[in-house]
Design a protein around this motif. Structure first.
Motif: not given
Length: 143
Positions: A28-32
């Motif tokens: 989720l963090a990598a996808k923003g």
């Protein structure tokens, strides 16, 4: 023995679930989709829980190995297989230190010779210029 195996299986499952949850948060963090503060807020308790579960799992595996080694639950081969699976999962520096503490009774340094006394041998493994790395003790206990 069955109780320990059941507890170990539950802990393995719980560890796998926590790792999967961690992976989801990181994705989720990598996808923003979450910002750094949300990620930190979610990961902090998750990592704490994962560390506790991993610690409980190690203790359960040690207990299972102990029961197996003493003949209460099967053959020593099962304990060796369990230990191999544990090592295959990767271990950190603190676990490496614990293993060394369990396996090495003492190390003696004298001039240019190092004597390593193992927990399972009568003698020492000698390491020095003239030692040719031979076991000075009896049996197969040397390193």
């Amino acid at each position: 023995m069955t109780e320990v195996k059941t507890r170990r299986q539950k802990l393995l499952s719980a560890v796998a679930q926590k790792r999967a949850e961690r992976k989801r948060w990181l994705q989720l963090a990598a996808k923003g989709r979450v910002d750094d503060s949300e990620l930190d807020e979610a990961l902090h308790p998750l990592l704490r829980d994962l560390a506790e579960l991993s610690s409980q799992l190690r203790r359960a595996e040690q207990e299972l190995a102990s029961l197996t080694a003493t003949g209460e639950g099967g053959r020593a081969g099962a304990a060796i297989a369990s230990f191999r699976r544990y090592l295959a999962g990767g271990i950190g520096d603190s676990e490496k230190k614990q293993l060394v503490d369990l396996l090495i009774r003492k190390v003696v340094l004298q001039d240019d010779v190092i004597e390593i006394y193992t927990a399972w041998a009568d003698g020492a493994y000698l390491r020095g210029p003239d030692s040719k790395n031979v076991n000075a003790g009896q049996g197969d206990g040397g390193l």
